[in-house]
Scaffold this motif. Structure first.
Motif, PDB file in Angstrom:
ATOM      1  N   SER A  66       2.326   1.472   4.148  1.00 11.47           N
ATOM      2  CA  SER A  66       1.476   0.497   5.326  1.00 11.47           C
ATOM      3  C   SER A  66       1.748  -0.978   5.248  1.00 11.47           C
ATOM      4  N   GLY A  67       2.193  -1.226   6.569  1.00 15.01           N
ATOM      5  CA  GLY A  67       2.125  -2.705   7.031  1.00 15.01           C
ATOM      6  C   GLY A  67       1.430  -2.987   8.132  1.00 15.01           C
ATOM      7  N   GLN A  68       1.531  -3.822   8.916  1.00 18.70           N
ATOM      8  CA  GLN A  68       0.524  -4.372   9.981  1.00 18.70           C
ATOM      9  C   GLN A  68       1.074  -3.441  11.087  1.00 18.70           C
ATOM     10  N   ARG A  69       2.173  -3.032  10.995  1.00 19.34           N
ATOM     11  CA  ARG A  69       2.655  -1.974  12.222  1.00 19.34           C
ATOM     12  C   ARG A  69       1.965  -0.817  12.205  1.00 19.34           C
ATOM     13  N   GLY A  70       1.726  -0.458  11.064  1.00 21.92           N
ATOM     14  CA  GLY A  70       1.472   0.898  10.879  1.00 21.92           C
ATOM     15  C   GLY A  70       1.839   1.665   9.751  1.00 21.92           C
ATOM     16  N   ALA A  71       1.428   2.915   9.375  1.00 29.42           N
ATOM     17  CA  ALA A  71       2.007   3.553   8.098  1.00 29.42           C
ATOM     18  C   ALA A  71       3.230   4.351   8.632  1.00 29.42           C
ATOM     19  N   PHE A  72       4.213   4.088   7.491  1.00 30.27           N
ATOM     20  CA  PHE A  72       5.470   4.693   8.076  1.00 30.27           C
ATOM     21  C   PHE A  72       5.679   5.819   6.676  1.00 30.27           C
ATOM     22  N   TYR A  81      -3.139   0.242  -3.805  1.00 27.91           N
ATOM     23  CA  TYR A  81      -2.653  -1.023  -3.202  1.00 27.91           C
ATOM     24  C   TYR A  81      -2.403  -2.247  -4.263  1.00 27.91           C
ATOM     25  N   SER A 117       0.734  -1.139   0.174  1.00 22.61           N
ATOM     26  CA  SER A 117       0.083   0.026  -0.091  1.00 22.61           C
ATOM     27  C   SER A 117       0.707   1.245  -0.012  1.00 22.61           C
TER      28      SER A 117
END
Lengths: 115, 110
Positions: free
Chosen positions: B94-100, B50, B31
């Motif tokens: 974005s990954g599972q830990r959040g958007a960077f 995505y 994403s």
């Protein structure tokens, strides 16, 4: 639609003291994630802490911790032992369950830290 | 270092011109999001891709467009630029830990 509200445009704290930044949100979903981002004067967006809605335990990251009250839809950030480098804009953000969904941000709280 | 790369860091251009902002997401993230932040304002969501497909659209002007390529990098195209388009444009992945977030591109329209 989900909304995120930060009702404190500005906050200040003395070095080494503790400060709490408030955030409320509105959603009808049960599965979601909440985040706090820090934006220092460099304007970079830095992820501070995250909380999964399904977890009852409040997240902590070193001096940063949250008070997550799901029923009240409240997600506050506590900064302990404040340091001069904590001075920044802090944004609360909401994301729906799937991690492919966008972040919805609050309007931010500007934190000043005094020596 | 967030792992998200944005280029260029600064861009100065004249009204009426067209520019392209580029973003490379973190390794493994499918994403890509684009946000606009005007001076002392919050972050306005523009658009999300995505895995190459447009997934969500926010307050994106018709003069703006974006795409995500097979290698997952994304480009945001801004055309017929106006003074009011001057802002900081962020890309996030974005990954599972959040958007960077990337470091942003500061666009100045003169």
């Amino acid at each position: 639609a989900q909304t995120v509200t930060q009702s404190q445009p500005e906050m200040s704290v003395q070095e080494a003291e503790t400060v709490t930044l408030s955030c409320t949100y509105d959603t009808s979903e049960s599965d979601y994630y909440l985040f706090w981002y820090k934006q220092p004067p460099s304007r970079q967006m830095i992820l501070v802490i995250r909380q999964e809605a399904y977890k009852q335990q409040n997240a902590t990251e070193n001096r940063f911790s949250v008070n997550f009250q799901k029923a009240a839809k409240s997600f506050s950030l506590k900064i302990s032992d404040s340091q001069l480098g904590d001075a920044a804009m802090y944004f609360c953000a909401y994301r729906s369950g799937p991690y492919t969904d966008k972040l919805i941000f609050g309007t931010g709280t500007r934190l000043q830290v005094f020596p | 270092d967030s792992g998200v790369t944005q280029t260029p860091k600064h861009l100065i251009t004249a009204t009426g011109q067209r520019v392209t902002l580029r973003c490379s997401p973190r390794s493994g993230d499918l994403s890509v999001y684009w946000y606009q932040q005007s001076l002392d304002q919050g972050l306005q969501f523009l658009i999300q891709y995505y895995n190459g497909e447009e997934r969500a659209k926010g307050n994106i002007l018709e003069r703006f467009s974006a795409q995500q390529f097979p290698d997952l990098h994304s480009e945001l195209n801004l055309s017929s630029l106006e003074l009011g388009d001057s802002a900081l444009y962020f890309c996030a992945s974005s990954g599972q830990r959040g958007a960077f977030f990337g470091q942003g591109t500061r666009l100045t329209v003169v």
